[in-house]
Motif scaffolding. Structure first.
Motif, PDB file in Angstrom:
ATOM      1  N   TYR A 157      16.246 -29.546 -18.220  1.00  0.00           N
ATOM      2  CA  TYR A 157      16.666 -28.203 -18.294  1.00  0.00           C
ATOM      3  C   TYR A 157      16.523 -27.957 -19.850  1.00  0.00           C
ATOM      4  CZ  TYR A 157      21.550 -28.761 -18.696  1.00  0.00           C
ATOM      5  OH  TYR A 157      22.839 -29.103 -19.059  1.00  0.00           O
ATOM      6  N   THR A 158      16.384 -26.608 -20.323  1.00  0.00           N
ATOM      7  CA  THR A 158      16.378 -26.222 -21.957  1.00  0.00           C
ATOM      8  C   THR A 158      17.088 -25.225 -22.068  1.00  0.00           C
ATOM      9  OG1 THR A 158      14.261 -24.812 -22.228  1.00  0.00           O
ATOM     10  CG2 THR A 158      13.802 -27.270 -22.253  1.00  0.00           C
ATOM     11  N   ASN A 159      17.286 -24.728 -23.453  1.00  0.00           N
ATOM     12  CA  ASN A 159      17.921 -23.750 -23.738  1.00  0.00           C
ATOM     13  C   ASN A 159      17.114 -22.424 -23.486  1.00  0.00           C
ATOM     14  OD1 ASN A 159      16.407 -24.575 -25.866  1.00  0.00           O
ATOM     15  ND2 ASN A 159      17.079 -23.017 -27.153  1.00  0.00           N
ATOM     16  N   GLN A 160      15.893 -22.538 -22.950  1.00  0.00           N
ATOM     17  CA  GLN A 160      14.894 -21.351 -22.439  1.00  0.00           C
ATOM     18  C   GLN A 160      14.677 -21.240 -21.054  1.00  0.00           C
ATOM     19  OE1 GLN A 160      11.189 -22.364 -24.551  1.00  0.00           O
ATOM     20  NE2 GLN A 160      12.172 -22.237 -26.584  1.00  0.00           N
ATOM     21  N   THR A 161      15.611 -22.395 -20.285  1.00  0.00           N
ATOM     22  CA  THR A 161      15.480 -22.384 -18.729  1.00  0.00           C
ATOM     23  C   THR A 161      16.010 -21.157 -18.265  1.00  0.00           C
ATOM     24  OG1 THR A 161      15.102 -24.427 -18.682  1.00  0.00           O
ATOM     25  CG2 THR A 161      15.901 -23.532 -16.875  1.00  0.00           C
ATOM     26  N   GLN A 162      15.511 -20.365 -17.281  1.00  0.00           N
ATOM     27  CA  GLN A 162      16.246 -19.153 -16.768  1.00  0.00           C
ATOM     28  C   GLN A 162      17.161 -19.667 -15.675  1.00  0.00           C
ATOM     29  OE1 GLN A 162      13.188 -16.318 -16.286  1.00  0.00           O
ATOM     30  NE2 GLN A 162      12.890 -15.827 -18.378  1.00  0.00           N
ATOM     31  N   ASP A 163      18.075 -18.657 -15.212  1.00  0.00           N
ATOM     32  CA  ASP A 163      18.678 -18.893 -14.086  1.00  0.00           C
ATOM     33  C   ASP A 163      19.467 -20.143 -13.908  1.00  0.00           C
ATOM     34  OD1 ASP A 163      18.059 -16.175 -13.472  1.00  0.00           O
ATOM     35  OD2 ASP A 163      16.192 -16.976 -12.552  1.00  0.00           O
ATOM     36  N   LEU A 164      19.922 -20.762 -14.875  1.00  0.00           N
ATOM     37  CA  LEU A 164      20.631 -21.879 -14.809  1.00  0.00           C
ATOM     38  C   LEU A 164      22.199 -21.606 -14.276  1.00  0.00           C
ATOM     39  CD1 LEU A 164      20.597 -23.612 -18.458  1.00  0.00           C
ATOM     40  CD2 LEU A 164      19.357 -24.648 -16.287  1.00  0.00           C
ATOM     41  N   LYS A 165      22.421 -22.515 -13.330  1.00  0.00           N
ATOM     42  CA  LYS A 165      23.734 -22.395 -12.489  1.00  0.00           C
ATOM     43  C   LYS A 165      24.366 -23.662 -12.775  1.00  0.00           C
ATOM     44  CE  LYS A 165      21.912 -18.898  -9.326  1.00  0.00           C
ATOM     45  NZ  LYS A 165      21.696 -18.469  -7.909  1.00  0.00           N
ATOM     46  N   ASP A 166      25.655 -23.701 -12.420  1.00  0.00           N
ATOM     47  CA  ASP A 166      26.370 -25.021 -12.488  1.00  0.00           C
ATOM     48  C   ASP A 166      26.366 -25.654 -11.010  1.00  0.00           C
ATOM     49  OD1 ASP A 166      27.445 -24.680 -14.845  1.00  0.00           O
ATOM     50  OD2 ASP A 166      29.492 -23.528 -14.366  1.00  0.00           O
ATOM     51  N   ALA A 167      26.086 -26.863 -10.862  1.00  0.00           N
ATOM     52  CA  ALA A 167      26.021 -27.650  -9.559  1.00  0.00           C
ATOM     53  C   ALA A 167      27.443 -27.833  -8.963  1.00  0.00           C
ATOM     54  CB  ALA A 167      25.430 -29.092  -9.937  1.00  0.00           C
ATOM     55  N   THR A 168      27.525 -27.657  -7.690  1.00  0.00           N
ATOM     56  CA  THR A 168      28.385 -27.871  -7.089  1.00  0.00           C
ATOM     57  C   THR A 168      28.885 -29.202  -7.275  1.00  0.00           C
ATOM     58  OG1 THR A 168      27.427 -28.428  -4.936  1.00  0.00           O
ATOM     59  CG2 THR A 168      27.872 -26.125  -5.372  1.00  0.00           C
ATOM     60  N   PRO A 169      29.923 -29.648  -6.749  1.00  0.00           N
ATOM     61  CA  PRO A 169      30.503 -31.123  -6.762  1.00  0.00           C
ATOM     62  C   PRO A 169      29.640 -31.913  -5.871  1.00  0.00           C
ATOM     63  CG  PRO A 169      32.414 -29.810  -6.799  1.00  0.00           C
ATOM     64  CD  PRO A 169      31.322 -28.946  -6.742  1.00  0.00           C
ATOM     65  N   GLU A 170      29.253 -31.466  -4.680  1.00  0.00           N
ATOM     66  CA  GLU A 170      28.437 -32.207  -3.843  1.00  0.00           C
ATOM     67  C   GLU A 170      26.884 -32.515  -4.439  1.00  0.00           C
ATOM     68  OE1 GLU A 170      30.326 -29.161  -3.192  1.00  0.00           O
ATOM     69  OE2 GLU A 170      31.862 -30.290  -1.779  1.00  0.00           O
ATOM     70  N   GLN A 171      26.367 -31.321  -4.847  1.00  0.00           N
ATOM     71  CA  GLN A 171      25.062 -31.546  -5.679  1.00  0.00           C
ATOM     72  C   GLN A 171      24.973 -32.415  -6.584  1.00  0.00           C
ATOM     73  OE1 GLN A 171      24.665 -27.391  -6.392  1.00  0.00           O
ATOM     74  NE2 GLN A 171      23.121 -26.816  -5.102  1.00  0.00           N
ATOM     75  N   ALA A 172      26.071 -32.420  -7.522  1.00  0.00           N
ATOM     76  CA  ALA A 172      26.052 -33.252  -8.446  1.00  0.00           C
ATOM     77  C   ALA A 172      26.318 -34.800  -7.990  1.00  0.00           C
ATOM     78  CB  ALA A 172      27.209 -32.734  -9.498  1.00  0.00           C
ATOM     79  N   PHE A 173      26.981 -34.772  -6.993  1.00  0.00           N
ATOM     80  CA  PHE A 173      27.251 -36.243  -6.500  1.00  0.00           C
ATOM     81  C   PHE A 173      26.174 -36.837  -6.035  1.00  0.00           C
ATOM     82  CE2 PHE A 173      28.312 -38.742  -2.600  1.00  0.00           C
ATOM     83  CZ  PHE A 173      29.116 -39.720  -3.144  1.00  0.00           C
ATOM     84  N   ILE A 174      25.115 -36.142  -5.420  1.00  0.00           N
ATOM     85  CA  ILE A 174      23.733 -36.819  -4.926  1.00  0.00           C
ATOM     86  C   ILE A 174      22.987 -37.308  -6.139  1.00  0.00           C
ATOM     87  CG2 ILE A 174      21.846 -36.306  -3.798  1.00  0.00           C
ATOM     88  CD1 ILE A 174      23.119 -34.116  -2.182  1.00  0.00           C
TER      89      ILE A 174
END
Length: 286
Positions: free
Chosen positions: A169-186
């Motif tokens: 992802y870049t500083n120009q990527t739209q709709d960035l959201k923090d990953a949930t712990p479960e998403q990040a875990f995978i």
């Protein structure tokens, strides 16, 4: 309750307020999946760019696809690796689009690649042109990219960067959201297993939130107070059966149990295979 001598005592003490959650830079976003065909005419994930054509991951390992065409599909992406783009200078010739890009990657990376993605107006389908990059240093730098300009419109295309099968992802990527712990875990479990390979690894904590209990739930005084929990870490990295080694106040037990059910671990690995394991873990509450 007696604790079996065969249990593993993790070399860690959980502290109130502690949470080994993935850093906030792990994001989910709408990105693209890149695939190319091999000699069997099946599509495989693009993992890099060879001398002239995409490298793909097949059941036989990473091979050169020998094809110039990449299939582009919208897909939800997750990554903690990113690129900050400072400027893009474009020069277009009869056969090429030449870009000079000033950027900084979040980490040093070997063999990332760039793609400009656009819509084929005649067929209404996503298309791309690609170029390999020797590497990113993790420091501010200027890179030069060259893309085949055939069929690429003068405007409307966008520049993207990839590393392996994942989009950065870049500083120009739209709709960035923090990953949930479960998403990040995978995401991080996949990297962990790749680093362990066919070897061994004991369980490691990944996400362990512990809510600070009300003082009324703890023994009187200011002495250190630790609760020990016996638990099974399943092959999935989640906590299975668990119990408290010593008697615990019912309200405190309920509070801690709610936290424990959310915990995530890199599981035990033996000869490259995931295994459940029972451990005893101390939780320092004061």
């Amino acid at each position: 309750m007696k604790v079996s001598k065969y249990l593993i005592l993790l070399i860690a003490t959980v502290v109130v307020g502690m949470a080994q959650a993935a850093p906030n830079r792990t994001k989910v976003f709408q990105g693209y999946k890149m695939e190319a065909k091999y000699t069997d005419e099946k599509n495989y994930p693009v993992v890099g760019i060879g001398e002239r054509t995409p490298l793909i991951m097949t059941p036989d390992g990473v091979v050169d696809s020998g094809k110039y065409f990449i299939k582009v599909s919208p897909v939800a992406q997750i990554n903690d690796l990113s690129v900050e783009i400072f400027s893009v200078e474009e020069k277009r010739t009869e056969k090429a689009i030449l870009l000079t890009v000033e950027l900084k990657s979040s980490d040093p990376l070997d063999s990332p690649y760039a793609a400009i993605i656009y819509t084929d107006e005649a067929q209404g389908q996503l298309r791309c042109k690609f170029d390999g990059i020797p590497g990113f240093s993790g420091e501010p730098e200027k890179i030069k990219l060259r893309f085949n300009s055939n069929m690429v419109p003068d405007s409307g295309w966008k520049l993207h960067f990839f590393n392996g099968q994942r989009q950065l992802y870049t500083n120009q990527t739209q709709d960035l959201k923090d990953a949930t712990p479960e998403q990040a875990f995978i995401l991080h479990l996949g990297r962990h297993m790749a680093s362990v390979g066919s070897g061994d690894a004991n369980p490691q904590p990944f996400y362990m939130p512990v809510t600070k209990p009300d003082a009324a739930l703890l023994p009187e005084g200011n002495e250190p107070f630790t609760v020990q929990v016996q638990m099974t870490i399943e092959k999935t990295g989640r906590v299975g059966d668990f119990s408290f080694v010593e008697p615990v106040d019912s309200k405190l037990k309920s509070l801690l149990s709610t936290n424990i059910r959310k915990w995530l671990f890199f599981p035990r690995v033996r000869s490259g295979n995931l295994e459940p394991v029972t451990v005893v873990l101390p939780i320092k509450l004061r």
